[in-house]
Design a protein around this motif. Structure first.
Motif, PDB file in Angstrom:
ATOM      1  N   GLU A 104      31.555  -4.817  -1.367  1.00  0.00           N
ATOM      2  CA  GLU A 104      32.853  -4.509  -0.772  1.00  0.00           C
ATOM      3  C   GLU A 104      33.589  -5.780  -0.352  1.00  0.00           C
ATOM      4  OE1 GLU A 104      31.777  -0.080   1.068  1.00  0.00           O
ATOM      5  OE2 GLU A 104      31.866  -1.831   2.372  1.00  0.00           O
ATOM      6  N   ALA A 105      32.851  -6.725   0.199  1.00  0.00           N
ATOM      7  CA  ALA A 105      33.466  -7.983   0.621  1.00  0.00           C
ATOM      8  C   ALA A 105      34.008  -8.746  -0.582  1.00  0.00           C
ATOM      9  CB  ALA A 105      32.457  -8.835   1.381  1.00  0.00           C
ATOM     10  N   LEU A 106      33.258  -8.771  -1.681  1.00  0.00           N
ATOM     11  CA  LEU A 106      33.717  -9.452  -2.888  1.00  0.00           C
ATOM     12  C   LEU A 106      34.950  -8.766  -3.458  1.00  0.00           C
ATOM     13  CD1 LEU A 106      33.571 -11.446  -5.224  1.00  0.00           C
ATOM     14  CD2 LEU A 106      31.805  -9.987  -6.275  1.00  0.00           C
ATOM     15  N   ALA A 107      34.955  -7.441  -3.471  1.00  0.00           N
ATOM     16  CA  ALA A 107      36.119  -6.708  -3.984  1.00  0.00           C
ATOM     17  C   ALA A 107      37.364  -7.057  -3.175  1.00  0.00           C
ATOM     18  CB  ALA A 107      35.852  -5.208  -3.932  1.00  0.00           C
ATOM     19  N   ALA A 108      37.200  -7.147  -1.853  1.00  0.00           N
ATOM     20  CA  ALA A 108      38.336  -7.496  -0.998  1.00  0.00           C
ATOM     21  C   ALA A 108      38.810  -8.913  -1.286  1.00  0.00           C
ATOM     22  CB  ALA A 108      37.946  -7.358   0.467  1.00  0.00           C
ATOM     23  N   PHE A 109      37.879  -9.837  -1.499  1.00  0.00           N
ATOM     24  CA  PHE A 109      38.275 -11.221  -1.769  1.00  0.00           C
ATOM     25  C   PHE A 109      38.992 -11.339  -3.110  1.00  0.00           C
ATOM     26  CE2 PHE A 109      37.317 -15.406  -3.657  1.00  0.00           C
ATOM     27  CZ  PHE A 109      38.106 -16.166  -2.807  1.00  0.00           C
ATOM     28  N   LEU A 110      38.502 -10.639  -4.128  1.00  0.00           N
ATOM     29  CA  LEU A 110      39.158 -10.689  -5.434  1.00  0.00           C
ATOM     30  C   LEU A 110      40.586 -10.150  -5.329  1.00  0.00           C
ATOM     31  CD1 LEU A 110      36.256  -9.507  -7.769  1.00  0.00           C
ATOM     32  CD2 LEU A 110      37.225 -11.804  -7.621  1.00  0.00           C
ATOM     33  N   ALA A 111      40.752  -9.062  -4.592  1.00  0.00           N
ATOM     34  CA  ALA A 111      42.091  -8.506  -4.409  1.00  0.00           C
ATOM     35  C   ALA A 111      42.987  -9.493  -3.660  1.00  0.00           C
ATOM     36  CB  ALA A 111      42.005  -7.177  -3.658  1.00  0.00           C
ATOM     37  N   PHE A 112      42.420 -10.157  -2.657  1.00  0.00           N
ATOM     38  CA  PHE A 112      43.188 -11.143  -1.899  1.00  0.00           C
ATOM     39  C   PHE A 112      43.574 -12.314  -2.793  1.00  0.00           C
ATOM     40  CE2 PHE A 112      43.939 -14.722   0.834  1.00  0.00           C
ATOM     41  CZ  PHE A 112      44.565 -14.191   1.952  1.00  0.00           C
ATOM     42  N   ALA A 113      42.636 -12.806  -3.588  1.00  0.00           N
ATOM     43  CA  ALA A 113      42.917 -13.943  -4.469  1.00  0.00           C
ATOM     44  C   ALA A 113      43.998 -13.593  -5.487  1.00  0.00           C
ATOM     45  CB  ALA A 113      41.635 -14.387  -5.176  1.00  0.00           C
ATOM     46  N   ARG A 114      43.985 -12.366  -5.977  1.00  0.00           N
ATOM     47  CA  ARG A 114      45.011 -11.960  -6.942  1.00  0.00           C
ATOM     48  C   ARG A 114      46.394 -11.890  -6.297  1.00  0.00           C
ATOM     49  NH1 ARG A 114      42.065  -7.347 -10.804  1.00  0.00           N
ATOM     50  NH2 ARG A 114      40.501  -8.783 -11.675  1.00  0.00           N
ATOM     51  N   ALA A 115      46.431 -11.503  -5.040  1.00  0.00           N
ATOM     52  CA  ALA A 115      47.713 -11.387  -4.343  1.00  0.00           C
ATOM     53  C   ALA A 115      48.198 -12.721  -3.793  1.00  0.00           C
ATOM     54  CB  ALA A 115      47.591 -10.372  -3.209  1.00  0.00           C
ATOM     55  N   HIS A 116      47.267 -13.655  -3.559  1.00  0.00           N
ATOM     56  CA  HIS A 116      47.611 -14.948  -2.943  1.00  0.00           C
ATOM     57  C   HIS A 116      46.944 -16.079  -3.731  1.00  0.00           C
ATOM     58  CE1 HIS A 116      49.107 -12.550   0.372  1.00  0.00           C
ATOM     59  NE2 HIS A 116      47.938 -11.969   0.456  1.00  0.00           N
ATOM     60  N   LYS A 117      47.347 -16.247  -4.959  1.00  0.00           N
ATOM     61  CA  LYS A 117      46.700 -17.219  -5.841  1.00  0.00           C
ATOM     62  C   LYS A 117      46.860 -18.648  -5.344  1.00  0.00           C
ATOM     63  CE  LYS A 117      47.078 -14.216  -9.860  1.00  0.00           C
ATOM     64  NZ  LYS A 117      47.469 -14.053 -11.282  1.00  0.00           N
ATOM     65  N   GLU A 118      47.859 -18.862  -4.501  1.00  0.00           N
ATOM     66  CA  GLU A 118      48.070 -20.212  -3.982  1.00  0.00           C
ATOM     67  C   GLU A 118      46.943 -20.679  -3.080  1.00  0.00           C
ATOM     68  OE1 GLU A 118      49.821 -17.352  -0.986  1.00  0.00           O
ATOM     69  OE2 GLU A 118      49.813 -17.535  -3.172  1.00  0.00           O
ATOM     70  N   ILE A 119      46.097 -19.767  -2.619  1.00  0.00           N
ATOM     71  CA  ILE A 119      45.037 -20.148  -1.686  1.00  0.00           C
ATOM     72  C   ILE A 119      44.101 -21.183  -2.300  1.00  0.00           C
ATOM     73  CG2 ILE A 119      43.487 -18.253  -2.344  1.00  0.00           C
ATOM     74  CD1 ILE A 119      42.560 -18.166   0.567  1.00  0.00           C
ATOM     75  N   TYR A 120      43.866 -21.108  -3.600  1.00  0.00           N
ATOM     76  CA  TYR A 120      42.930 -22.045  -4.215  1.00  0.00           C
ATOM     77  C   TYR A 120      43.454 -23.475  -4.169  1.00  0.00           C
ATOM     78  CZ  TYR A 120      39.302 -18.887  -5.688  1.00  0.00           C
ATOM     79  OH  TYR A 120      38.237 -18.016  -5.674  1.00  0.00           O
TER      80      TYR A 120
END
Length: 208
Positions: A104-120
């Protein structure tokens, strides 16, 4: 980024914490604009004037809450780190434990990364522009994973082991999964990715 309409007052430079709802809203605009500015241009090419232009605020408003470009960058890294943690916590069901909780934590992070790609780009640049925030981001993430693993071992849902090492291994995998399936290509269903990772954690790589 618009992750939280009321960012914590601690995001501001010392002594410049907003005291009104309007002030908090302005600081939120500045942080969201900074995410765009740093995400698109990088730390060195980004500018305070660029941030205020994106935020639609006066230059003086910037200095009401932040001392410098370095200050808002540090605040942004902390803000994003907090947002990642909060999105993971919100996605985990109360009854989930062990491998299911990590899924569940990984799913949330993937969704976050897709919505906020600038984080990387922002977090990667923090390694050199703000090493303390960079280490705090990953150190805090690892501590949260370690705590979850400790709880799962205590409840009998996971086998005993070195949970600190396990946590850093899981986090390292999640970071690169987010890069590959969140930033570079977000076309694959998240359930497929988290399912493959859960199978790896459950069964390992050796033949059964």
């Amino acid at each position: 980024m618009a992750t939280d309409p009321t960012p914590p007052a601690s995001a501001a430079s010392p002594g410049k914490e907003p005291r009104t709802a309007r002030g908090k809203a302005t600081m939120r605009k500045l942080l969201d604009a900074a995410a765009q500015e740093f995400g698109e241009l990088g730390f060195h090419a980004a500018s305070i004037s660029g941030i205020t232009r994106r935020a639609g605020t006066a230059l003086g408003s910037f200095y009401t809450y932040f001392d410098s470009k370095e200050a808002i960058f540090s605040a942004l890294v902390r803000d994003m780190s907090r947002a990642v943690a909060e999105s993971a916590a919100a996605a985990m069901t109360p009854t989930a434990t062990g491998i299911e909780r990590e899924r569940e934590a990984l799913a949330a992070f993937l969704a976050f990364a897709r919505a906020h790609k600038e984080i990387y780009r922002i977090v990667d640049e923090a390694e050199f522009a703000d090493p303390a925030s960079y280490r705090a981001h990953y150190g805090g993430t690892a501590e949260r994973i370690t705590a979850r693993l400790d709880q799962a071992v205590a409840s009998g849902d996971l086998a005993p082991g070195d949970n600190e090492v396990r946590a850093w291994a899981i986090m390292g995998a999640n970071v690169f999964l987010g890069m590959r399936f969140g930033v570079w290509d977000d076309s694959r269903p998240i359930d497929e990715i988290t399912g493959a990772v859960s199978d790896l954690l459950l069964r390992g790589l050796a033949r059964q």
